[in-house]
Design a protein around this motif. Structure first.
Motif, PDB file in Angstrom:
ATOM      1  N   ILE A  86      18.184 -81.316 -84.074  1.00 58.34           N
ATOM      2  CA  ILE A  86      18.114 -80.476 -82.882  1.00 58.34           C
ATOM      3  C   ILE A  86      18.618 -81.322 -81.717  1.00 58.34           C
ATOM      4  O   ILE A  86      18.155 -82.445 -81.518  1.00 58.34           O
ATOM      5  CB  ILE A  86      16.686 -79.986 -82.613  1.00 58.34           C
ATOM      6  CG1 ILE A  86      16.229 -79.096 -83.768  1.00 58.34           C
ATOM      7  CG2 ILE A  86      16.611 -79.241 -81.287  1.00 58.34           C
ATOM      8  CD1 ILE A  86      14.792 -78.664 -83.681  1.00 58.34           C
ATOM      9  N   THR A  87      19.586 -80.798 -80.993  1.00 49.68           N
ATOM     10  CA  THR A  87      20.125 -81.513 -79.837  1.00 49.68           C
ATOM     11  C   THR A  87      19.920 -80.676 -78.583  1.00 49.68           C
ATOM     12  O   THR A  87      19.913 -79.447 -78.634  1.00 49.68           O
ATOM     13  CB  THR A  87      21.623 -81.829 -80.001  1.00 49.68           C
ATOM     14  OG1 THR A  87      22.352 -80.614 -80.061  1.00 49.68           O
ATOM     15  CG2 THR A  87      21.881 -82.636 -81.264  1.00 49.68           C
ATOM     16  N   ALA A  88      19.771 -81.362 -77.481  1.00 43.96           N
ATOM     17  CA  ALA A  88      19.615 -80.688 -76.194  1.00 43.96           C
ATOM     18  C   ALA A  88      20.370 -81.475 -75.140  1.00 43.96           C
ATOM     19  O   ALA A  88      20.530 -82.700 -75.257  1.00 43.96           O
ATOM     20  CB  ALA A  88      18.138 -80.590 -75.809  1.00 43.96           C
ATOM     21  N   GLY A  89      20.872 -80.790 -74.149  1.00 43.15           N
ATOM     22  CA  GLY A  89      21.607 -81.454 -73.086  1.00 43.15           C
ATOM     23  C   GLY A  89      21.639 -80.611 -71.832  1.00 43.15           C
ATOM     24  O   GLY A  89      21.242 -79.447 -71.839  1.00 43.15           O
ATOM     25  N   VAL A  90      22.106 -81.225 -70.775  1.00 41.20           N
ATOM     26  CA  VAL A  90      22.251 -80.527 -69.490  1.00 41.20           C
ATOM     27  C   VAL A  90      23.582 -80.932 -68.887  1.00 41.20           C
ATOM     28  O   VAL A  90      23.924 -82.102 -68.826  1.00 41.20           O
ATOM     29  CB  VAL A  90      21.115 -80.897 -68.511  1.00 41.20           C
ATOM     30  CG1 VAL A  90      21.311 -80.203 -67.178  1.00 41.20           C
ATOM     31  CG2 VAL A  90      19.762 -80.546 -69.087  1.00 41.20           C
ATOM     32  N   GLU A  91      24.342 -79.957 -68.462  1.00 39.93           N
ATOM     33  CA  GLU A  91      25.609 -80.187 -67.768  1.00 39.93           C
ATOM     34  C   GLU A  91      25.389 -79.883 -66.289  1.00 39.93           C
ATOM     35  O   GLU A  91      24.857 -78.831 -65.934  1.00 39.93           O
ATOM     36  CB  GLU A  91      26.690 -79.269 -68.328  1.00 39.93           C
ATOM     37  CG  GLU A  91      27.999 -79.372 -67.585  1.00 39.93           C
ATOM     38  CD  GLU A  91      29.010 -78.371 -68.121  1.00 39.93           C
ATOM     39  OE1 GLU A  91      29.732 -77.797 -67.291  1.00 39.93           O
ATOM     40  OE2 GLU A  91      29.066 -78.148 -69.334  1.00 39.93           O
ATOM     41  N   PHE A  92      25.780 -80.821 -65.433  1.00 38.90           N
ATOM     42  CA  PHE A  92      25.643 -80.632 -63.986  1.00 38.90           C
ATOM     43  C   PHE A  92      27.008 -80.365 -63.384  1.00 38.90           C
ATOM     44  O   PHE A  92      27.960 -81.087 -63.654  1.00 38.90           O
ATOM     45  CB  PHE A  92      25.018 -81.869 -63.332  1.00 38.90           C
ATOM     46  CG  PHE A  92      23.573 -82.044 -63.663  1.00 38.90           C
ATOM     47  CD1 PHE A  92      22.610 -81.340 -62.968  1.00 38.90           C
ATOM     48  CD2 PHE A  92      23.182 -82.889 -64.672  1.00 38.90           C
ATOM     49  CE1 PHE A  92      21.273 -81.491 -63.269  1.00 38.90           C
ATOM     50  CE2 PHE A  92      21.842 -83.053 -64.991  1.00 38.90           C
ATOM     51  CZ  PHE A  92      20.889 -82.346 -64.279  1.00 38.90           C
ATOM     52  N   ARG A  93      27.092 -79.336 -62.570  1.00 37.39           N
ATOM     53  CA  ARG A  93      28.336 -79.002 -61.878  1.00 37.39           C
ATOM     54  C   ARG A  93      28.210 -79.402 -60.428  1.00 37.39           C
ATOM     55  O   ARG A  93      27.189 -79.190 -59.795  1.00 37.39           O
ATOM     56  CB  ARG A  93      28.617 -77.507 -61.978  1.00 37.39           C
ATOM     57  CG  ARG A  93      28.832 -77.083 -63.390  1.00 37.39           C
ATOM     58  CD  ARG A  93      29.234 -75.618 -63.439  1.00 37.39           C
ATOM     59  NE  ARG A  93      29.369 -75.221 -64.822  1.00 37.39           N
ATOM     60  CZ  ARG A  93      28.693 -74.241 -65.386  1.00 37.39           C
ATOM     61  NH1 ARG A  93      27.853 -73.525 -64.677  1.00 37.39           N
ATOM     62  NH2 ARG A  93      28.869 -73.948 -66.649  1.00 37.39           N
TER      63      ARG A  93
END
Length: 94
Positions: A86-93
């Motif tokens: 299980i992978t999780a991430g956050v992309e910030f713009r």
């Protein structure tokens, strides 16, 4: 207060449901199949192919967009290392 040129003739009312905040929405859902061939520089070791299946989703919640993926090993070579991930991430713009 005296109504002048700057005051609107008819004040605009905002409804209780309208707001300037944007609610997170589903930006994408994906189903993926990955096939990778691993090579070795040793002559006695053959190459091997590993196969995996993934389901992932991303939310559009600016300025950050979180994502989550579930990866399942499909072949025995990969299952010896890990059954699923299980992978999780956050992309910030900006």
């Amino acid at each position: 207060m005296i109504a002048g040129r700057d005051a609107p003739a008819h004040p605009v009312r905002q409804s209780a449901t309208s707001s300037n905040k944007r609610r997170p929405s589903l930006a994408g859902a994906m189903v993926e199949s990955t096939n990778a061939t691993l090579f070795s520089d040793r002559p006695s070791v053959d190459s091997t192919t590993v196969d995996a299946f993934a389901v992932s989703a991303r939310l559009d919640a600016r300025p950050a967009s979180p994502d989550l993926a579930w990866v399942l090993a499909l072949d025995d070579d990969l299952k010896e290392l890990v059954g699923f991930t299980i992978t999780a991430g956050v992309e910030f713009r900006l």
